[in-house]
Design a protein around this motif. Structure first.
Motif, PDB file in Angstrom:
ATOM      1  N   MET A  56     116.321  61.766  99.142  1.00 13.53           N
ATOM      2  CA  MET A  56     117.543  62.236  99.791  1.00 13.53           C
ATOM      3  C   MET A  56     118.288  61.105 100.492  1.00 13.53           C
ATOM      4  N   GLU A  60     122.328  63.843 103.199  1.00 15.68           N
ATOM      5  CA  GLU A  60     121.609  65.043 102.747  1.00 15.68           C
ATOM      6  C   GLU A  60     120.489  65.409 103.712  1.00 15.68           C
ATOM      7  N   THR A  63     122.034  67.157 106.613  1.00 15.31           N
ATOM      8  CA  THR A  63     122.391  68.525 106.233  1.00 15.31           C
ATOM      9  C   THR A  63     121.153  69.402 106.207  1.00 15.31           C
ATOM     10  N   TYR A  78     118.342  74.454  98.931  1.00 10.62           N
ATOM     11  CA  TYR A  78     119.030  73.202  99.243  1.00 10.62           C
ATOM     12  C   TYR A  78     118.226  72.006  98.718  1.00 10.62           C
ATOM     13  N   VAL A  82     119.370  69.442  95.651  1.00 12.24           N
ATOM     14  CA  VAL A  82     119.479  67.985  95.793  1.00 12.24           C
ATOM     15  C   VAL A  82     118.601  67.302  94.745  1.00 12.24           C
ATOM     16  N   TYR A 114     125.283  61.168  97.109  1.00 11.97           N
ATOM     17  CA  TYR A 114     124.777  62.327  97.823  1.00 11.97           C
ATOM     18  C   TYR A 114     125.535  63.570  97.384  1.00 11.97           C
ATOM     19  N   LYS A 115     124.810  64.694  97.442  1.00 18.49           N
ATOM     20  CA  LYS A 115     125.370  65.997  97.109  1.00 18.49           C
ATOM     21  C   LYS A 115     125.971  66.577  98.377  1.00 18.49           C
ATOM     22  N   THR A 116     127.144  67.134  98.218  1.00 17.46           N
ATOM     23  CA  THR A 116     127.810  67.801  99.328  1.00 17.46           C
ATOM     24  C   THR A 116     128.524  69.024  98.768  1.00 17.46           C
TER      25      THR A 116
END
Length: 173
Positions: A56, A60, A63, A78, A82, A114-116
């Motif tokens: 991560m 992330e 989050t 979540y 990711v 990064y995932k958002t």
């Protein structure tokens, strides 16, 4: 109007990748680090942090920490989202970039992107870390040659009760 203009622009497909994960696996991982008395309390945050540090990005991880009061299922989704997104992205990058030029997976997972979620629609998206060259100078040439200002990402995530799938598409800008 902006979306229509974007669709009209010619884009070249550079790479695609997909990954599917079994959600109960991530729930078990979280349960391993959860107190029996309080399903939301983290038993060993340092052990869980060490695991999360391997895949991560810092954004992330922040989050994920903000989800501490959410259900086990939501936190597992979540984490799974990711993980699957990072795996799918690595596969897509391998379609586009010669293997000898790609940094190790852990560098890509924890430093490159990064995932958002889109703030207005809630849809998942991938962001490249603009500071990658600074935080990872060993791979700054890779970033300049293949990533920075050259590609866009499209991300789709879907899940049901037991599985989550992530699909990543890389296109030229």
């Amino acid at each position: 109007m902006q979306k229509l203009q974007m669709l009209r622009q010619a884009r070249n497909l550079l790479g695609i990748g997909t990954d599917i994960v079994y959600l109960p696996r991530f729930q078990r991982l979280l349960m391993k680090y959860t107190n029996d008395d309080d399903v939301y309390a983290i038993k060993s945050s340092s052990a869980l942090d060490r695991i999360n540090d391997k895949f991560m990005h810092p954004i992330e991880r922040a989050t994920f920490r903000s989800l501490a009061n959410e259900s086990l299922s939501k936190r597992a989704k979540y984490l799974a989202g990711v993980w699957a997104t990072k795996e799918a992205t690595l596969k897509a990058l391998h379609c586009y970039i010669p293997s000898e030029h790609i940094p190790p997976a852990q560098v890509i997972y924890t430093k490159l992107l990064y995932k958002t979620n889109n703030t207005s629609t809630g849809s998942p998206q991938l962001q490249f870390d603009k500071n990658f060259s600074t935080t990872t100078p060993l791979y700054s040439q890779f970033f300049r040659d293949y990533i920075n200002g050259k590609i866009s990402t499209l991300l789709s995530i879907s899940h049901d009760e037991q599985y989550l799938v992530s699909f990543v598409c890389l296109t030229s800008k």
